[in-house]
Design a protein around this motif. Structure first.
Motif, mmCIF file in Angstrom:
data_model
loop_
_atom_site.group_PDB
_atom_site.id
_atom_site.type_symbol
_atom_site.label_atom_id
_atom_site.label_comp_id
_atom_site.label_asym_id
_atom_site.label_seq_id
_atom_site.Cartn_x
_atom_site.Cartn_y
_atom_site.Cartn_z
ATOM 1 N N MET A 62 0.835 -1.197 0.000
ATOM 2 C CA MET A 62 0.000 0.000 0.000
ATOM 3 C C MET A 62 0.870 1.247 0.000
ATOM 4 S SD MET A 62 -2.862 1.206 2.813
ATOM 5 C CE MET A 62 -4.230 0.344 2.063
ATOM 6 N N ILE A 63 0.366 2.302 -0.660
ATOM 7 C CA ILE A 63 1.000 3.611 -0.551
ATOM 8 C C ILE A 63 0.020 4.577 0.109
ATOM 9 C CG2 ILE A 63 2.470 3.218 -2.562
ATOM 10 C CD1 ILE A 63 0.604 5.180 -4.104
ATOM 11 N N LEU A 64 0.561 5.580 0.797
ATOM 12 C CA LEU A 64 -0.238 6.653 1.376
ATOM 13 C C LEU A 64 -0.111 7.866 0.472
ATOM 14 C CD1 LEU A 64 -1.775 8.285 3.557
ATOM 15 C CD2 LEU A 64 0.409 8.551 4.759
ATOM 16 N N VAL A 65 -1.241 8.396 0.029
ATOM 17 C CA VAL A 65 -1.276 9.609 -0.783
ATOM 18 C C VAL A 65 -1.956 10.693 0.038
ATOM 19 C CG1 VAL A 65 -2.246 10.677 -2.852
ATOM 20 C CG2 VAL A 65 -1.319 8.349 -2.972
ATOM 21 N N THR A 66 -1.283 11.830 0.196
ATOM 22 C CA THR A 66 -1.926 12.960 0.864
ATOM 23 C C THR A 66 -2.495 13.888 -0.205
ATOM 24 O OG1 THR A 66 -0.005 14.452 0.926
ATOM 25 C CG2 THR A 66 -0.202 12.807 2.698
ATOM 26 N N GLY A 67 -3.646 14.480 0.081
ATOM 27 C CA GLY A 67 -4.266 15.371 -0.893
ATOM 28 C C GLY A 67 -4.792 14.654 -2.113
ATOM 29 N N GLY A 68 -5.216 13.405 -1.929
ATOM 30 C CA GLY A 68 -5.632 12.577 -3.049
ATOM 31 C C GLY A 68 -7.039 12.814 -3.544
ATOM 32 N N ALA A 69 -7.732 13.837 -3.014
ATOM 33 C CA ALA A 69 -9.035 14.219 -3.559
ATOM 34 C C ALA A 69 -8.951 15.542 -4.310
ATOM 35 C CB ALA A 69 -10.082 14.316 -2.449
ATOM 36 N N GLY A 70 -7.752 16.132 -4.365
ATOM 37 C CA GLY A 70 -7.558 17.357 -5.119
ATOM 38 C C GLY A 70 -7.298 17.062 -6.586
ATOM 39 N N PHE A 71 -6.958 18.080 -7.328
ATOM 40 C CA PHE A 71 -6.808 17.951 -8.774
ATOM 41 C C PHE A 71 -5.717 16.945 -9.163
ATOM 42 C CE2 PHE A 71 -4.381 20.172 -12.370
ATOM 43 C CZ PHE A 71 -4.938 19.365 -13.347
ATOM 44 N N ILE A 72 -4.473 17.238 -8.825
ATOM 45 C CA ILE A 72 -3.384 16.347 -9.244
ATOM 46 C C ILE A 72 -3.431 15.052 -8.454
ATOM 47 C CG2 ILE A 72 -0.901 16.112 -9.589
ATOM 48 C CD1 ILE A 72 -0.716 19.163 -9.684
ATOM 49 N N GLY A 73 -3.711 15.148 -7.146
ATOM 50 C CA GLY A 73 -3.753 13.944 -6.317
ATOM 51 C C GLY A 73 -4.797 12.951 -6.776
ATOM 52 N N ALA A 74 -6.000 13.431 -7.111
ATOM 53 C CA ALA A 74 -7.064 12.537 -7.569
ATOM 54 C C ALA A 74 -6.696 11.889 -8.899
ATOM 55 C CB ALA A 74 -8.378 13.294 -7.702
ATOM 56 N N ASN A 75 -6.119 12.675 -9.811
ATOM 57 C CA ASN A 75 -5.665 12.088 -11.070
ATOM 58 C C ASN A 75 -4.612 11.015 -10.826
ATOM 59 O OD1 ASN A 75 -6.638 13.303 -13.829
ATOM 60 N ND2 ASN A 75 -6.610 15.029 -12.400
ATOM 61 N N PHE A 76 -3.725 11.257 -9.856
ATOM 62 C CA PHE A 76 -2.698 10.261 -9.552
ATOM 63 C C PHE A 76 -3.315 8.984 -8.988
ATOM 64 C CE2 PHE A 76 0.258 8.196 -6.640
ATOM 65 C CZ PHE A 76 1.346 7.979 -7.475
ATOM 66 N N VAL A 77 -4.268 9.123 -8.057
ATOM 67 C CA VAL A 77 -4.916 7.946 -7.472
ATOM 68 C C VAL A 77 -5.631 7.139 -8.548
ATOM 69 C CG1 VAL A 77 -6.769 7.191 -5.913
ATOM 70 C CG2 VAL A 77 -5.124 8.927 -5.154
ATOM 71 N N LEU A 78 -6.388 7.806 -9.401
ATOM 72 C CA LEU A 78 -7.094 7.118 -10.477
ATOM 73 C C LEU A 78 -6.109 6.434 -11.418
ATOM 74 C CD1 LEU A 78 -9.744 9.882 -11.257
ATOM 75 C CD2 LEU A 78 -10.202 7.655 -10.188
ATOM 76 N N ASP A 79 -5.046 7.119 -11.749
ATOM 77 C CA ASP A 79 -4.031 6.583 -12.646
ATOM 78 C C ASP A 79 -3.319 5.383 -12.014
ATOM 79 O OD1 ASP A 79 -2.383 7.166 -15.169
ATOM 80 O OD2 ASP A 79 -0.825 7.124 -13.635
ATOM 81 N N TRP A 80 -3.001 5.499 -10.731
ATOM 82 C CA TRP A 80 -2.294 4.430 -10.012
ATOM 83 C C TRP A 80 -3.127 3.148 -9.995
ATOM 84 C CZ3 TRP A 80 2.536 4.131 -7.810
ATOM 85 C CH2 TRP A 80 2.763 3.083 -6.921
ATOM 86 N N LEU A 81 -4.401 3.284 -9.677
ATOM 87 C CA LEU A 81 -5.255 2.103 -9.566
ATOM 88 C C LEU A 81 -5.654 1.556 -10.934
ATOM 89 C CD1 LEU A 81 -7.431 3.132 -6.494
ATOM 90 C CD2 LEU A 81 -5.528 1.503 -6.570
ATOM 91 N N ALA A 82 -5.595 2.380 -11.964
ATOM 92 C CA ALA A 82 -5.827 1.875 -13.320
ATOM 93 C C ALA A 82 -4.644 1.062 -13.813
ATOM 94 C CB ALA A 82 -6.097 3.033 -14.274
ATOM 95 N N ALA A 83 -3.458 1.377 -13.274
ATOM 96 C CA ALA A 83 -2.240 0.714 -13.750
ATOM 97 C C ALA A 83 -1.905 -0.554 -12.980
ATOM 98 C CB ALA A 83 -1.065 1.687 -13.666
ATOM 99 N N GLY A 84 -2.491 -0.755 -11.796
ATOM 100 C CA GLY A 84 -2.156 -1.926 -10.990
ATOM 101 C C GLY A 84 -3.100 -2.089 -9.822
ATOM 102 N N ASP A 85 -2.823 -3.065 -8.985
ATOM 103 C CA ASP A 85 -3.735 -3.387 -7.882
ATOM 104 C C ASP A 85 -3.200 -3.007 -6.509
ATOM 105 O OD1 ASP A 85 -5.801 -4.442 -9.437
ATOM 106 O OD2 ASP A 85 -4.787 -6.381 -9.612
ATOM 107 N N GLU A 86 -2.070 -2.310 -6.437
ATOM 108 C CA GLU A 86 -1.564 -1.921 -5.119
ATOM 109 C C GLU A 86 -2.490 -0.879 -4.509
ATOM 110 O OE1 GLU A 86 2.525 -0.618 -2.824
ATOM 111 O OE2 GLU A 86 2.374 -0.319 -4.999
#
Length: 356
Positions: free
Chosen positions: A1-25
């Motif tokens: 697991m990774i911890l993402v801070t600010g993951g509901a903001g603009f760049i953070g949310a895009n990163f979370v969506l991108d991360w989970l689209a690319a793998g299952d971690e």
């Protein structure tokens, strides 16, 4: 697991969506849900066990320590920040609290957590700090772009607070050995960007027939980076970046603000023509903001040389994708145009000679 801070903001949310689209971690997502944090950005992840959302403040040391102990992430990717220059001019205190005190709190919690890890867990842990090119100050028209060794010269409360956080991250590596990485990016654009920023503001105002406010002469130059490219760069730095290093992330797209606005107007003329005439008719020049940096430009050769990353989108392809996304997601746009947002727009633009 990774911890993402600010993951509901603009760049953070895009990163979370991108991360989970690319793998299952899985992702543990910590966000305070202030004005720019929006769970609608993550609506596609409802019911997805790989996404664990916690509403909370990065300045809350006890909360951060508990989350680290319970979830044992292998990395922290730190997006959480106050990030709008105009807001920092109106209220700098929030920027010092979140960007400086919040980063300090995270670093101390991460150091305590990392120090008791053993073996491969300790060796593999990373703290990746996401920052901005604005820490380097401003460039003249003929100056070379910012590199990772450009001296810091922040000119706004926002950039000063981010510069301070960068220095803290660097110091925690050199003093305590915390395994950190830092990225300094240029202006991002793309889906889910809060509508106070230039590109979504222009799209929304144009569709509503409102003035398109241009600060000063409109010739302030920025390097524009599509948010999906930025997410890909962060993944590469997290996976293979050298500890303690900084990587500048840019789009190789220097362009004045006025050209950005005209490009958006042309795309809207094509996709959704206005019977009243071309959208450029709405361009309105307004009083410049105090201390407005004239030009930013990123030299992104280091990340290309060391990690093989280059942006996949040109500005022409990225802005077309962005305009299409906003046209297709007008419900999202309507929901974020809250009363609080409207009050901010009025406060920011009313004194500049343009109707809000």
């Amino acid at each position: 697991m990774i911890l993402v801070t600010g993951g509901a903001g603009f760049i953070g949310a895009n990163f979370v969506l991108d991360w989970l689209a690319a793998g299952d971690e899985p992702v543990l997502n910590l966000d305070a849900l202030t004005y720019a944090g929006n769970l609608e950005n993550l609506a596609s992840l409802r019911g997805d066990a790989r996404h664990v959302f916690v509403q909370g403040d990065i300045c809350d040391r006890a909360l951060v320590a508990r989350l680290l102990a319970e979830h044992r992430p292998r990395a922290i990717v730190h997006f959480a920040a106050e990030s709008h220059v105009d807001r920092s001019i109106h209220g700098p205190g929030a920027f010092v609290r979140t960007n400086v005190e919040g980063t300090f709190t995270l670093l101390e919690a991460a150091r305590a957590y990392w120090s008791v890890l053993t073996g491969a867990e300790q060796e593999d842990f990373r703290f990746l700090h996401v920052s901005t090119d604005e820490v380097y100050g401003t460039l003249g028209a003929d100056d070379p772009p910012f590199t990772e060794t450009t001296p810091y010269a922040p000119n706004s409360p926002y950039s000063a607070s981010k510069a301070a956080s960068d220095h803290l991250v660097r110091a925690w590596h050199h003093t305590y050995g915390l395994p950190v990485l830092t990225t300094n990016c240029s202006n991002n654009y793309g889906p889910y960007q809060f509508p106070e920023k230039l590109i979504p503001l222009v799209i929304a105002n144009a569709l509503a027939g409102k003035p398109l406010p241009i600060y000063g002469d409109g010739l302030n130059v920025r390097d524009w980076l599509y948010v999906g490219d930025h997410c890909a760069a962060i993944r590469e730095v997290l996976a293979r970046g050298r500890l303690g290093e900084t990587y500048n992330v840019g789009g190789w797209n220097e362009m004045p603000n006025l050209e950005i606005v005209r490009t958006i107007c042309a795309l809207l003329d094509e996709a959704r023509p206005d019977p009243a005439g071309p959208y450029e008719r709405l361009i309105t020049y307004v009083t410049d903001r105090p201390g407005h940096d004239r030009r930013y430009a990123i030299d992104a050769r280091k990340i290309e040389r060391e990690l093989g990353w280059r942006p996949a989108e040109t500005f022409a392809t990225g802005i077309r994708r962005t305009v299409a996304w906003y046209l297709a997601n007008q419900d999202w746009v309507a929901h974020v145009h809250s009363g609080a947002y409207r009050e901010w727009i009025t406060a920011n633009y009313a004194g500049r000679g343009a109707p809000a």
